[in-house]
Design a protein around this motif. Structure first.
Motif, mmCIF file in Angstrom:
data_model
loop_
_atom_site.group_PDB
_atom_site.id
_atom_site.type_symbol
_atom_site.label_atom_id
_atom_site.label_comp_id
_atom_site.label_asym_id
_atom_site.label_seq_id
_atom_site.Cartn_x
_atom_site.Cartn_y
_atom_site.Cartn_z
ATOM 1 N N TRP A 515 0.838 -1.205 0.000
ATOM 2 C CA TRP A 515 0.000 0.000 0.000
ATOM 3 C C TRP A 515 0.871 1.253 0.000
ATOM 4 N N SER A 516 1.964 1.221 0.758
ATOM 5 C CA SER A 516 2.836 2.400 0.815
ATOM 6 C C SER A 516 3.500 2.662 -0.526
ATOM 7 N N LEU A 517 3.865 1.625 -1.237
ATOM 8 C CA LEU A 517 4.497 1.810 -2.538
ATOM 9 C C LEU A 517 3.499 2.324 -3.581
ATOM 10 N N ARG A 518 2.219 1.991 -3.428
ATOM 11 C CA ARG A 518 1.208 2.475 -4.377
ATOM 12 C C ARG A 518 0.814 3.914 -4.089
ATOM 13 N N HIS A 519 1.034 4.389 -2.865
ATOM 14 C CA HIS A 519 0.669 5.765 -2.472
ATOM 15 C C HIS A 519 1.919 6.493 -1.972
ATOM 16 N N ARG A 520 2.856 6.665 -2.878
ATOM 17 C CA ARG A 520 4.125 7.275 -2.485
ATOM 18 C C ARG A 520 3.952 8.728 -2.054
ATOM 19 N N SER A 521 3.100 9.452 -2.725
ATOM 20 C CA SER A 521 2.940 10.875 -2.398
ATOM 21 C C SER A 521 2.402 11.049 -0.974
ATOM 22 N N VAL A 522 1.464 10.193 -0.588
ATOM 23 C CA VAL A 522 0.926 10.287 0.773
ATOM 24 C C VAL A 522 2.018 10.008 1.819
ATOM 25 N N ILE A 523 2.832 9.015 1.549
ATOM 26 C CA ILE A 523 3.903 8.667 2.487
ATOM 27 C C ILE A 523 4.912 9.809 2.602
ATOM 28 N N LEU A 525 4.306 13.036 2.096
ATOM 29 C CA LEU A 525 3.687 14.131 2.842
ATOM 30 C C LEU A 525 3.661 13.827 4.345
ATOM 31 N N LEU A 526 3.376 12.576 4.702
ATOM 32 C CA LEU A 526 3.388 12.208 6.119
ATOM 33 C C LEU A 526 4.796 12.353 6.704
ATOM 34 N N ALA A 529 5.492 15.989 7.271
ATOM 35 C CA ALA A 529 4.711 16.485 8.411
ATOM 36 C C ALA A 529 5.375 16.142 9.740
ATOM 37 N N THR A 530 6.032 15.006 9.786
ATOM 38 C CA THR A 530 6.692 14.629 11.047
ATOM 39 C C THR A 530 7.909 15.500 11.346
ATOM 40 N N LEU A 531 8.445 16.166 10.315
ATOM 41 C CA LEU A 531 9.606 17.031 10.532
ATOM 42 C C LEU A 531 9.235 18.368 11.133
ATOM 43 N N GLY A 532 7.991 18.795 11.002
ATOM 44 C CA GLY A 532 7.577 20.087 11.532
ATOM 45 C C GLY A 532 7.283 20.004 13.013
ATOM 46 N N GLU A 533 7.219 21.181 13.652
ATOM 47 C CA GLU A 533 6.927 21.269 15.079
ATOM 48 C C GLU A 533 5.551 21.878 15.250
ATOM 49 N N PRO A 534 4.669 21.251 15.987
ATOM 50 C CA PRO A 534 3.315 21.795 16.153
ATOM 51 C C PRO A 534 3.366 23.129 16.892
ATOM 52 N N PRO A 535 2.502 24.041 16.533
ATOM 53 C CA PRO A 535 2.486 25.357 17.219
ATOM 54 C C PRO A 535 2.047 25.208 18.661
ATOM 55 N N ARG A 536 2.683 26.038 19.479
ATOM 56 C CA ARG A 536 2.339 26.020 20.899
ATOM 57 C C ARG A 536 1.902 27.413 21.315
ATOM 58 N N SER A 537 0.809 27.484 22.078
ATOM 59 C CA SER A 537 0.311 28.766 22.591
ATOM 60 C C SER A 537 0.873 28.964 23.985
ATOM 61 N N VAL A 538 1.669 30.030 24.132
ATOM 62 C CA VAL A 538 2.293 30.323 25.413
ATOM 63 C C VAL A 538 1.636 31.569 25.975
ATOM 64 N N ALA A 539 0.913 31.419 27.048
ATOM 65 C CA ALA A 539 0.242 32.542 27.677
ATOM 66 C C ALA A 539 1.228 33.322 28.519
ATOM 67 N N PRO A 540 1.171 34.648 28.499
ATOM 68 C CA PRO A 540 2.105 35.438 29.327
ATOM 69 C C PRO A 540 1.796 35.250 30.804
ATOM 70 N N TYR A 541 2.834 35.155 31.580
ATOM 71 C CA TYR A 541 2.691 34.982 33.015
ATOM 72 C C TYR A 541 3.150 36.249 33.700
ATOM 73 N N ARG A 542 2.353 36.670 34.688
ATOM 74 C CA ARG A 542 2.791 37.768 35.545
ATOM 75 C C ARG A 542 3.684 37.221 36.636
ATOM 76 N N ALA A 543 4.442 38.092 37.249
ATOM 77 C CA ALA A 543 5.388 37.654 38.275
ATOM 78 C C ALA A 543 4.678 36.939 39.414
#
Length: 550
Positions: A515-523, A525-526, A529-543
Motif C-alpha cells: 500500500w505504501s508503494l502504491r501511495h508514495r505521495s501520501v507517504i 507528505l506524512l 509532516a513529522t519534521l515540523g513542530e506543532p504550534p504552541r500557545s504560550v500565555a504570558p505569566y505575571r510575576a
C-alpha cells in the motif's frame, strides 16, 4: 566455492573443532587474570632526592632545579612537577602515552648521571627513580600493630621479614611501606651551651662523622691463619653518642651529651600511620603486570596466618582494605548479566526456531564463541574485567545472528523437500557470503575504536578487540559446526504458534508495504509532516502567577 561443504560431509571434524574451541576456552578462563579495568600503562617516572636538614627552598633551588634542567632534554616529556619538603624533593615526570616506559626510565637514569656534578656535595645518597603507573592501585592494605613493641622495632621486622615474605608470593609485584618508623638517633644542639664551650656546628658534625665511620683496619696474617681486624666505631644507641668526645677545653674533654639532647628516635617523626587510634605500619601490596588481583588477594590471605605465627603474639596483622572485593562483585554482576542475556537469546530462538534441535544448534554458537574468545583473550594478554565482559555481553546478540541466518537457509530448503544433507549444502552455499560480509561489516564498525588514541582509546582497545574476535569466531562456527549439525537433523521443521504469529505479522507487513508503494505521495507528505513542530500557545505569566506556580 562452498566453505561449509567439507564439514557437512565430515560432521565429526566439525564436532571436534567445536570441542577444541570449548576446551581451549575453559582452560583459558581459569588462567585469565581478573581485574577491575584493562591494564593501561601510563609512562610516569618518579624521582626522589634527599638532603637531610635542608629547607624546602634549598631543596627547590639546589636539588630540584638542576635535575629538572637535565630532564627537560628528554624527548616525549609532557609534564614535570616537583614537591619539595624539608630534606626531600619528589619529581614526577609524565611522558607521552606512546613512549615506552623502559626507554623513558633509561633516559631518566642518564639525566641523573649528568646532573650529579651540579648537585650539592653534602648529599649522602644519589637521587633515585622508579617507574610508576597511576592506574595501578594497591590490591591490599595490611596494617601491622603491636601492644608491646615500639614501631622502630616493628619497622625492622617489616623490612627483613614481612616485605620479603609477601614479595615472594605469586603475583605480588611490589610492597610499599607507609608510615615508616626506621630507627635513628636524634641530636638536638643547645646553642647557648655551644657558645659557652666555643663550639661550632661544623666541628661537631665532623666529630660525629669521624667517630661513627666504619672503615677497614687491616689484616693479621701468620703461617696458618688470616684474620681481618675490625674496630667497632659505630654507635648502636643514644647512650653511645652522649659519651662521644667532640672537643677538649682547658684540658677537659667535652662530650656530646654536655651541650646536646641525644635521644633514641626515628628518621621521620613528622609523619606516621594509625589504625583505630593506635600507631601502625601499613603495607600496600601491589600486583605485578598481568597478574590477577583476586589471586594476589587470596595468596596474601592464605599467608597471613603463617606470618602472624612468625611475628608472635605481641604483633597483629590486619587487612585494612581489600580492593579485590569490589572486583569480585563487579565481575560477578557482569557474568550474571552475560548468562541472563544468553538465556534470553536462546529462548527467543526456541520460540521462532521451529524445534528443539534447531534451538540447540543455534544456541551452541553462544558458548562456543564466548569460549573461543576466552582463548584469544588469554593469548593476547587480556584480563577478565568490566570492559571485556561488557564486550562479551554485547556480542551475545551478534554472534547468534550468523547461526540463525545459516539455519534459516537450511529450513527453507528442508521445507522445499530437500534432504538434510542437501539442504545443509544448498543453504550453506547461499548464506556463506552473507555471513562473511555481515561479519566483516560489523568488525569494520569497531575499527575506529581500535585506533582511537589517548587514555580512552587505551581503555576501550580491549573492548573492540574482544568484540571483533567474538564475531570472527561466530562466523567460523556458523560456517563449520552449524551446517554440519543441521545435516544430522531428521524430520521436517516443526511449526510453532510463535512461527505462525510471525508469519501473520510478516504477511501484514507485506500488505502495508504494498500500500505504501502504491501511495508514495501520501507517504512523503506524512514524512514531511513529522519534521515540523506543532504550534504552541504560550500565555504570558505575571510575576505573581509565576511565584504561585513555583
Amino acid at each position: 566455492m562452498n566453505l561449509a561443504a567439507p564439514f557437512v560431509r565430515r560432521p565429526i571434524a566439525a564436532i571436534l573443532l567445536g570441542l577444541a574451541l570449548l576446551g581451549a576456552g575453559l582452560y583459558a578462563y581459569r588462567l585469565l587474570p581478573v581485574a577491575a579495568l584493562p591494564r593501561v600503562e601510563f609512562p610516569v617516572v618518579l624521582v626522589s632526592a634527599q638532603l637531610p636538614g635542608a629547607s624546602p627552598e634549598t631543596m627547590a633551588s639546589a636539588v630540584a632545579t638542576p635535575l629538572i634542567r637535565e630532564f627537560a632534554a628528554i624527548p616525549s616529556l609532557q609534564a614535570t612537577s616537583a614537591t619539595n619538603t624539608t630534606g626531600t624533593s619528589a619529581i614526577t615526570l609524565e611522558f607521552a602515552l606512546h613512549r615506552d616506559i623502559d626507554a623513558a626510565a633509561s633516559d631518566v637514569q642518564a639525566a641523573l648521571a649528568r646532573a650529579q656534578r651540579h648537585l650539592p656535595t653534602e648529599m649522602l645518597t644519589a637521587p633515585t627513580y622508579r617507574k610508576f603507573n597511576p592506574a595501578d592501585a594497591p590490591v591490599l592494605l595490611v596494617a601491622l600493630t603491636s601492644q608491646g613493641l615500639p614501631l622502630s622495632q616493628l619497622d625492622g621486622v617489616t623490612r627483613t621479614v614481612l616485605s620479603p615474605a609477601l614479595s615472594a608470593l605469586p603475583g605480588v609485584g611490589q610492597i610499599v611501606l607507609h608510615g615508616s618508623q626506621k630507627r635513628a638517633v636524634r641530636i638536638r644542639l643547645d646553642p647557648r651551651a655551644m657558645v659557652g664551650r666555643d663550639l661550632a656546628p661544623d666541628a661537631i658534625e665532623q666529630a660525629i662523622r669521624a667517630a661513627n665511620a666504619q672503615t677497614p683496619v687491616g689484616t693479621l696474617i701468620d703461617a696458618e691463619r688470616r684474620a681481618a681486624l675490625r674496630s667497632p666505631t659505630q654507635f648502636e644507641d643514644a647512650a653511645g653518642f652522649r659519651d662521644l668526645i667532640v672537643a677538649t677545653r682547658g684540658g677537659r674533654p667535652v662530650r656530646l651529651g654536655d651541650f646536646a639532647s641525644v635521644v633514641d628516635s626515628v628518621e621521620d617523626d613528622q609523619s606516621g600511620s594509625w589504625l583505630d587510634g593506635e600507631p601502625a605500619l601499613v603495607l600496600a601490596v601491589h600486583r605485578e603486570a598481568g597478574s590477577s588481583a583476586v589471586a594476589v588477594s587470596d595468596a596474601v590471605r592464605r599467608a597471613l596466618p603463617r606470618l602472624r605465627a612468625d611475628l608472635g603474639g605481641n604483633a597483629a596483622l590486619t587487612i585494612v582494605n581489600d580492593h579485590s572485593g569490589a572486583i569480585r562483585e563487579g565481575v560477578a554482576d557482569v557474568l550474571v548479566t552475560l548468562a541472563a542475556t544468553s538465556a534470553l537469546v536462546v529462548l527467543v530462538i526456541h520460540l521462532f526456531g521451529g524445534g528443539l534441535g534447531t534451538t540447540l544448534i543455534a544456541g551452541l554458537a553462544v558458548p562456543l564463541s564466548v569460549a573461543g574468545t576466552f582463548a584469544a583473550m588469554h593469548g593476547l594478554g587480556f584480563s577478565l574485567n568490566t570492559i571485556t565482559l561488557l564486550a562479551l555481553t554485547l556480542s551475545v546478540g551478534l554472534v547468534v545472528d550468523d547461526a540463525i541466518v545459516m539455519l534459516e537457509g537450511f529450513q527453507h530448503h528442508r521445507e522445499s523437500g530437500l534432504g538434510p544433507v542437501d539442504a545443509a549444502l544448498r543453504g550453506a552455499s547461499e548464506m556463506a557470503f552473507t555471513i562473511v560480509s555481515v561479519t566483516v561489516s560489523l568488525i569494520a564498525a569497531f575499527i575506529p575504536v581500535l585506533f582511537m588514541g589517548g587514555i580512552v582509546g587505551r581503555i576501550f582497545h580491549e573492548f573492540a578487540v574482544t568484540v571483533c574476535v567474538a564475531l570472527a569466531i561466530s562466523a567460523l562456527v556458523s560456517l563449520t559446526l552449524t551446517p554440519a549439525l543441521a545435516s544430522l537433523l531428521r524430520g521436517t521443521p516443526r511449526r510453532t504458534r510463535a512461527r505462525d504469529a510471525h508469519a501473520r505479522l510478516l504477511a501484514h507487513y507485506g500488505r502495508s508495504l504494498d500500500w505504501s508503494l502504491r501511495h508514495r505521495s501520501v507517504i512523503v507528505l506524512l514524512f514531511l509532516a513529522t519534521l515540523g513542530e506543532p504550534p504552541r500557545s504560550v500565555a504570558p505569566y505575571r510575576a505573581g502567577s509565576c511565584l504561585r506556580r513555583i
